[in-house]
Design an enzyme around this catalytic site. Structure first.
Site, PDB file in Angstrom:
ATOM      1  N   ARG A 266       2.676   5.303  -4.124  1.00 17.09           N
ATOM      2  CA  ARG A 266       3.071   5.456  -2.723  1.00 17.09           C
ATOM      3  C   ARG A 266       2.714   4.167  -1.994  1.00 17.09           C
ATOM      4  O   ARG A 266       1.643   3.588  -2.230  1.00 17.09           O
ATOM      5  CB  ARG A 266       2.341   6.638  -2.066  1.00 17.09           C
ATOM      6  CG  ARG A 266       2.882   7.992  -2.456  1.00 17.09           C
ATOM      7  CD  ARG A 266       4.272   8.255  -1.840  1.00 17.09           C
ATOM      8  NE  ARG A 266       4.779   9.582  -2.156  1.00 17.09           N
ATOM      9  CZ  ARG A 266       5.572   9.879  -3.184  1.00 17.09           C
ATOM     10  NH1 ARG A 266       5.942   8.948  -4.045  1.00 17.09           N
ATOM     11  NH2 ARG A 266       6.008  11.116  -3.360  1.00 17.09           N
ATOM     12  N   GLU A 295       8.222   2.791   4.410  1.00 17.86           N
ATOM     13  CA  GLU A 295       9.587   2.954   3.901  1.00 17.86           C
ATOM     14  C   GLU A 295      10.503   3.621   4.911  1.00 17.86           C
ATOM     15  O   GLU A 295      10.054   4.564   5.578  1.00 17.86           O
ATOM     16  CB  GLU A 295       9.539   3.865   2.664  1.00 17.86           C
ATOM     17  CG  GLU A 295       9.355   3.127   1.386  1.00 17.86           C
ATOM     18  CD  GLU A 295       9.195   4.088   0.224  1.00 17.86           C
ATOM     19  OE1 GLU A 295       8.272   3.882  -0.544  1.00 17.86           O
ATOM     20  OE2 GLU A 295       9.986   5.040   0.107  1.00 17.86           O
ATOM     21  N   HIS A 313      12.432   2.428  -4.243  1.00 19.49           N
ATOM     22  CA  HIS A 313      11.861   3.736  -4.574  1.00 19.49           C
ATOM     23  C   HIS A 313      12.774   4.518  -5.530  1.00 19.49           C
ATOM     24  O   HIS A 313      13.322   5.564  -5.168  1.00 19.49           O
ATOM     25  CB  HIS A 313      11.583   4.547  -3.297  1.00 19.49           C
ATOM     26  CG  HIS A 313      10.546   5.614  -3.517  1.00 19.49           C
ATOM     27  ND1 HIS A 313       9.703   6.053  -2.530  1.00 19.49           N
ATOM     28  CD2 HIS A 313      10.221   6.339  -4.618  1.00 19.49           C
ATOM     29  CE1 HIS A 313       8.901   6.999  -3.011  1.00 19.49           C
ATOM     30  NE2 HIS A 313       9.204   7.179  -4.282  1.00 19.49           N
TER      31      HIS A 313
HETATM   32  C1  GLV Z   1       8.592  10.261  -6.184  1.00 15.88           C
HETATM   33  O1  GLV Z   1       8.142   9.336  -5.593  1.00 15.88           O
HETATM   34  C2  GLV Z   1       7.949  11.525  -6.336  1.00 15.88           C
HETATM   35  O2  GLV Z   1       6.865  11.748  -5.791  1.00 15.88           O
HETATM   36  O3  GLV Z   1       8.535  12.390  -7.000  1.00 15.88           O
END
Ligand code: GLV
Length: 346
Positions: A266, A295, A313
């Site tokens: 993250r 983001e 991402h």
């Molecule tokens: C992606 O970032 C997730 O947490 O599935």
């Protein structure tokens, strides 16, 4: 019998929608993109189930509006977008989608490691710009991985899958887990770790200091040791109070100048301002990023740098994985609305 009502914030892969339709009446918030806040607040009013994405902010206001809610099924393994305490106070299940995205995310982590250390994006741009006028002995030299140390921060499913892959690249692995991170500044914890390393039996009994995963020996380290020793540092922790800005200015200050940082966890786990400084000043060699602090906004300076690889991402973004994630979220929803405890309650 009355069918339960569900709001799916955004259209999901067809197999998941049809499975949900077998048991529930559902409405889809939006065909693509992120469901508008007002639509989310009004859509949640009348439903017992909410299937949402990591881009949906499911805070107390949303949960309070959903007076009939019994389950919030996130189509993601991370669930920092959901106010868990608010949901728990109301007795609403929150579920996630672990396991099915482990391999896809670990693969993408390695794609970033290879891309940044071997300058793949830079080399591709070089060729496309018409600059390739023949092989040269010192053209676009990168950094080899064989014999180097991979530092895995966070040793859950994804961290371990990333570590397993290191054997194929001839890297040794050090890792730190949840406690090593939470107690990283606690001298007692670090002293205990050191004592165990030296083979001194702690009062609590002998502790296994290394983990064997598919033939790969990985050694446990304190957070600071890992940051100082690793040639490639890869982050696999959930976002929580103990991990926000885990990689800050002081962590960058301890890293090798030759180190690379990879983040597929993250964004807020890394202080992005400190990261930009570390990259600009040569404090570290490079970074491979799939996630960002705010983001979808990213620092204006990152795209101008050659020593970073920037992805939008896409850690779990394979067709197979995204379909599997949607299916799990739907099964969790169906379980909760059929009176069963869902498999993936967090
Ligand atoms: C992606 O970032 C997730 O947490 O599935």
């Amino acid at each position: 019998m009355l069918r339960p009502k569900v709001l799916i914030t955004r259209q999901l892969p067809a197999p998941a929608m049809s499975r949900l339709g077998e048991v529930c009446d559902y409405q889809v918030g939006t065909e693509d993109g992120v469901l508008d806040r007002e639509a989310l607040l009004s859509g949640v009013r009348d439903v017992e189930g909410l299937v949402c994405l990591l881009t949906d902010r499911i805070d107390r206001e949303v949960i309070d509006r959903g007076t009939k809610l019994r389950v919030i099924a996130n189509v993601a393994v991370g669930y920092n977008n959901i106010d868990l305490a608010a949901a728990q106070q109301r007795g609403v299940y929150v579920t996630n989608t672990p396991e099915v995205l482990t391999d896809a995310t670990a693969d993408l982590t390695w794609a970033l490691i290879l891309a940044v250390t071997r300058r793949i994006v830079e080399a591709d741009n070089f060729l496309r710009a018409g600059k390739f006028d023949g092989w040269d002995i010192d053209m676009l030299l990168g950094t080899g991985l064989t014999g180097k140390t991979l530092g895995v921060v966070g040793y859950g499913r994804i961290g371990r899958a990333v570590a397993r892959r290191a054997a194929g690249f001839g890297m040794s692995v050090i890792y730190c887990g949840r406690d090593d991170i939470a107690f990283r500044d606690d001298p007692q914890h670090n002293a205990l770790m050191m004592a165990r390393r030296l083979g001194i039996q702690a009062a609590t009994g002998p502790i296994n200091q290394s983990a064997r995963i598919d033939g790969l020996a990985a050694r446990r380290a304190t957070f600071n040791e890992l940051i100082e020793m690793a040639d490639v540092i890869t982050l696999h922790v959930p976002l929580a109070a103990t991990t926000q800005h885990l990689i800050d200015r002081s962590a960058f200050g301890r890293m090798k100048h030759t180190a690379y940082l990879i983040n597929t966890s993250r964004g807020p786990v890394v202080d992005e301002v400190a990261l930009v400084d570390a990259l600009q000043s040569g404090r570290i060699s490079g970074a491979g990023l799939d996630v960002y602090e705010s983001e979808p906004d990213i620092s204006d300076l990152l795209p101008g740098m050659n020593n970073v690889v920037l992805l939008p991402h896409i850690g779990s973004a394979t067709r197979e994985t995204r379909t599997a994630m949607a299916m799990i979220a739907v099964e969790n929803t169906i379980d909760a609305l059929s009176g069963r405890v869902p498999r993936n309650v967090v």
